[in-house]
Design a protein around this motif. Sequence first.
Motif, PDB file in Angstrom:
ATOM      1  N   PRO A  22      -3.999   1.017  -9.791  1.00  0.00           N
ATOM      2  CA  PRO A  22      -3.873   1.664  -8.622  1.00  0.00           C
ATOM      3  C   PRO A  22      -2.255   0.745  -7.552  1.00  0.00           C
ATOM      4  O   PRO A  22      -2.100   0.070  -8.980  1.00  0.00           O
ATOM      5  CB  PRO A  22      -4.940   1.064  -7.919  1.00  0.00           C
ATOM      6  N   LEU A  23      -2.231   1.521  -6.894  1.00  0.00           N
ATOM      7  CA  LEU A  23      -1.250   0.435  -5.884  1.00  0.00           C
ATOM      8  C   LEU A  23      -1.629  -0.978  -5.407  1.00  0.00           C
ATOM      9  O   LEU A  23      -2.580  -0.977  -4.788  1.00  0.00           O
ATOM     10  CB  LEU A  23      -0.861   1.690  -5.006  1.00  0.00           C
ATOM     11  N   PRO A  24      -0.885  -2.085  -5.609  1.00  0.00           N
ATOM     12  CA  PRO A  24      -1.527  -3.506  -5.485  1.00  0.00           C
ATOM     13  C   PRO A  24      -0.820  -2.838  -4.643  1.00  0.00           C
ATOM     14  O   PRO A  24       0.555  -2.937  -4.353  1.00  0.00           O
ATOM     15  CB  PRO A  24      -0.954  -4.240  -6.266  1.00  0.00           C
ATOM     16  N   VAL A  27       3.109  -4.650  -3.565  1.00  0.00           N
ATOM     17  CA  VAL A  27       4.199  -3.910  -4.479  1.00  0.00           C
ATOM     18  C   VAL A  27       5.103  -3.044  -3.257  1.00  0.00           C
ATOM     19  O   VAL A  27       6.293  -3.664  -3.454  1.00  0.00           O
ATOM     20  CB  VAL A  27       3.916  -2.689  -5.398  1.00  0.00           C
ATOM     21  N   PRO A  28       4.821  -2.394  -2.232  1.00  0.00           N
ATOM     22  CA  PRO A  28       5.731  -2.087  -1.578  1.00  0.00           C
ATOM     23  C   PRO A  28       6.720  -3.194  -0.655  1.00  0.00           C
ATOM     24  O   PRO A  28       7.558  -2.382  -0.691  1.00  0.00           O
ATOM     25  CB  PRO A  28       4.765  -0.934  -0.602  1.00  0.00           C
ATOM     26  N   THR A  29       6.496  -3.430  -0.107  1.00  0.00           N
ATOM     27  CA  THR A  29       7.423  -4.596   0.070  1.00  0.00           C
ATOM     28  C   THR A  29       7.890  -5.313  -0.814  1.00  0.00           C
ATOM     29  O   THR A  29       9.442  -5.869  -0.495  1.00  0.00           O
ATOM     30  CB  THR A  29       6.394  -6.011   0.728  1.00  0.00           C
ATOM     31  N   LEU A 207      -2.061  -3.386 -16.122  1.00  0.00           N
ATOM     32  CA  LEU A 207      -1.675  -3.878 -15.412  1.00  0.00           C
ATOM     33  C   LEU A 207      -0.680  -3.457 -14.242  1.00  0.00           C
ATOM     34  O   LEU A 207       0.332  -4.271 -13.478  1.00  0.00           O
ATOM     35  CB  LEU A 207      -0.533  -4.582 -16.342  1.00  0.00           C
ATOM     36  N   ASN A 208      -0.853  -2.577 -13.904  1.00  0.00           N
ATOM     37  CA  ASN A 208      -0.864  -1.482 -12.722  1.00  0.00           C
ATOM     38  C   ASN A 208       0.398  -1.734 -11.741  1.00  0.00           C
ATOM     39  O   ASN A 208       0.900  -1.817 -10.873  1.00  0.00           O
ATOM     40  CB  ASN A 208      -1.468  -3.100 -11.324  1.00  0.00           C
ATOM     41  N   ALA A 272       3.338  -6.705  -8.860  1.00  0.00           N
ATOM     42  CA  ALA A 272       1.176  -6.009  -9.785  1.00  0.00           C
ATOM     43  C   ALA A 272       0.821  -7.318 -10.104  1.00  0.00           C
ATOM     44  O   ALA A 272       0.085  -7.318  -9.904  1.00  0.00           O
ATOM     45  CB  ALA A 272       1.453  -5.253 -10.384  1.00  0.00           C
ATOM     46  N   LEU A 273       1.868  -8.119 -10.691  1.00  0.00           N
ATOM     47  CA  LEU A 273       1.427  -9.045 -11.812  1.00  0.00           C
ATOM     48  C   LEU A 273       0.970  -9.739 -10.847  1.00  0.00           C
ATOM     49  O   LEU A 273      -0.098 -10.761 -11.065  1.00  0.00           O
ATOM     50  CB  LEU A 273       2.745  -9.894 -12.555  1.00  0.00           C
ATOM     51  N   ASP A 274       1.558 -10.483  -9.534  1.00  0.00           N
ATOM     52  CA  ASP A 274       0.469 -11.138  -9.073  1.00  0.00           C
ATOM     53  C   ASP A 274      -0.767 -11.179  -8.424  1.00  0.00           C
ATOM     54  O   ASP A 274      -1.538 -11.912  -8.513  1.00  0.00           O
ATOM     55  CB  ASP A 274       1.161 -11.393  -7.525  1.00  0.00           C
ATOM     56  N   VAL A 275      -0.901 -10.070  -8.354  1.00  0.00           N
ATOM     57  CA  VAL A 275      -2.348 -10.209  -8.789  1.00  0.00           C
ATOM     58  C   VAL A 275      -3.683 -10.984  -9.760  1.00  0.00           C
ATOM     59  O   VAL A 275      -4.471 -11.272  -9.311  1.00  0.00           O
ATOM     60  CB  VAL A 275      -3.525  -8.801  -8.389  1.00  0.00           C
TER      61      VAL A 275
END
Lengths: 392, 392
Positions: A22-24, A27-29, A207-208, A272-275
């Motif tokens: 799913p969308l972390p 991501v959008p920012t 890995l989203n 996404a990897l930040d999560v």
Amino acid sequence: MKKDLFQIPDGVIYMDGNSLGPLPKSVPTRLSQTVHDEWGAMLIKGWNDAGWMDMPTRLGDRIGAMLGCANGSVVLGDTLSIKVYQALAAALNLNPDRRVVLSDNGNFPSDLYMAQGLLNTLNRGHELRVVDPDKVLEHITSDVAVLMLTHIDYRSGRMHDMLALTKAAQDLGVVVIWDLAHSAGAVPVDMGASGAEFAVGCTYKYLNGGPGAPAFIYVRPDLIDRIDPSLSGWLGHDAPFAFELGYRPAGGIDRMRVGTPPILQMAALDAALDVWDGVSMDELRSNSIALSERFISGVEQHCPTLTLASPRDPQLRGSQVSFQCENGYAVMQALIHHGVVGDFRAPDLIRFGFTPLYLDSGDIDQAVDILARIMRDNLWQDAKFQTRSAVT
Amino acid sequence: MKKDLFQIPDGVIYMDGNSLGPLPKSVPTRLSQTVHDEWGAMLIKGWNDAGWMDMPTRLGDRIGAMLGCANGSVVLGDTLSIKVYQALAAALNLNPDRRVVLSDNGNFPSDLYMAQGLLNTLNRGHELRVVDPDKVLEHITSDVAVLMLTHIDYRSGRMHDMLALTKAAQDLGVVVIWDLAHSAGAVPVDMGASGAEFAVGCTYKYLNGGPGAPAFIYVRPDLIDRIDPSLSGWLGHDAPFAFELGYRPAGGIDRMRVGTPPILQMAALDAALDVWDGVSMDELRSNSIALSERFISGVEQHCPTLTLASPRDPQLRGSQVSFQCENGYAVMQALIHHGVVGDFRAPDLIRFGFTPLYLDSGDIDQAVDILARIMRDNLWQDAKFQTRSAVT
């Protein structure tokens, strides 16, 4: 563990993160920055000033760190299918006197297809030997050039013993490639400890990284400078911007790069990897097992017509569980309609991914309840659940 | 022609759209929709419900329509380097008894590198014969299997005569591949009329698809179903979601697909292509020639130390112009510093792209003025313009 970092639609229990994460929320920012502040404002200078050119190796190191890969041994790019081709071509070059590629019929079909295409291209009498997953060990023989396996079966979640198979292969001089598509971000992996020569994987599942996120390839550090890349693109050249007429591979993992990297996808993946910051893979694994055991036990109690199609021992499974289910397609459509998103794999498997980053035991209990109701009340018989769509 | 549709930073005259096109204003909104309303809200269902799975062929048709390609003969995906490999492997299969690949030293190096990698992989005694661009015609002989050329030279803008070379080649049974990297969106191209078997190209230059936008491949419609893909990925399979163990190519251009398409890049490109609605390529071409002639004439008048490195006849050029320039690197850095963004190609070329969608004659006059001042006042001698960055 990190549910608040994801944008999960209201009323959805998302058990298909093994197919598309799913969308972390980060991501959008990040994507907006990349589009406006980098592409829009820096234009061509983004390649230097925004660090675009180094993203494939920088992100490679981020993912490599999750997989026990030394810094500088993983690079991002292309699709998993392309990375399979690259790895297999390189692996065969390391074993030029042997003619057998050993794999199993639990491998993801695209890996087998790419191998078939490569062996046809080579046209040197190689055989692709595809055996049952539980027969792989006995088929590792000294005529095998390369053992190419997907670590975790995309349908059943069955997990190969990476250490044991790698060791058995290498004892007989077989080069080993692991496809980590269903492993990266799902189970602890230690490529360094495995000793395997190559690994490949994708980043849009656990890995989203988003739909079509780039793939990765790992080459064991001591081998990298011996690889003669089949896909010898300019960004794998030692001096891409010297524009020489002849190919000279870059030193290190850069030589597994091919063409211009997809920067928008890379930026989404980077965010996404930040999560994963601060996530312990061991803790994630034990949470994943707890969730899947809870699900299996609930389903077996409340849905007696379903049969577990995954290994019962959680140590032999990845982070997904499948059940054999008559009318599985319609059952899965009914589940999705009622907010439980898993997927269907022909002929009769309904498949569920366990992703503790954004699933908890309450979600699992609710999913079991909904599935039980669908089976008990035959809700799947509704006509609207019978029509097959193109992608299932 | 369409300047208001692009986000060009204030004070910038962007003459590097031949390397990376600027940001079309339609892209951020579209990308945000794809991220929030599709990936975020639809999750895995986006592959069906948002039409992700069909984007490679749908966008292929959009681009194909600009290049005289029949519907269903172009597909998007991967990078240009990968598409070169695919095309060359397929082309060699169509001419199995010949052993020469003819190209020229004005080809983009990655095309030559990919050919070298493929020929090494084939290991069947092929020769990559690289000649001067003006010697190509005389080197088209009946031992040549494939003629593989870039239509427009990335450095000088010199444009090959596509019709004449294709005809000469085909008269001798040579299969032809055109790389349209610097042609698509830059000059009128009619692949159908050319009769060439293959074309490939990228979409981040004149098509403004963004950094790392996907590449395209064209296969002449009558040949598609004879192609035996070397890169035989699952999305080129006749039934990808049947998950068969053996590869069976899809009918039509779908067989040139490989792995999972990069949806974020595809969405950005889709939005970027909107700026082409209603654009006449003939009008664009005549505007492009007018701008480049105006630039050449201004530079030759005001910068006597620069020497035109592009063909003087605009009919023999694409949509870019290069000048030989001593200390060219520093001169280009000074130009960029003063708002005129072109680029430098070693050893001594400064290069400018002419993109009438967002450049007008006022921009050209201003660019000439700034370049003239930099040369006259030796502004390029400033120390800050001397340091080379990694990507030039």
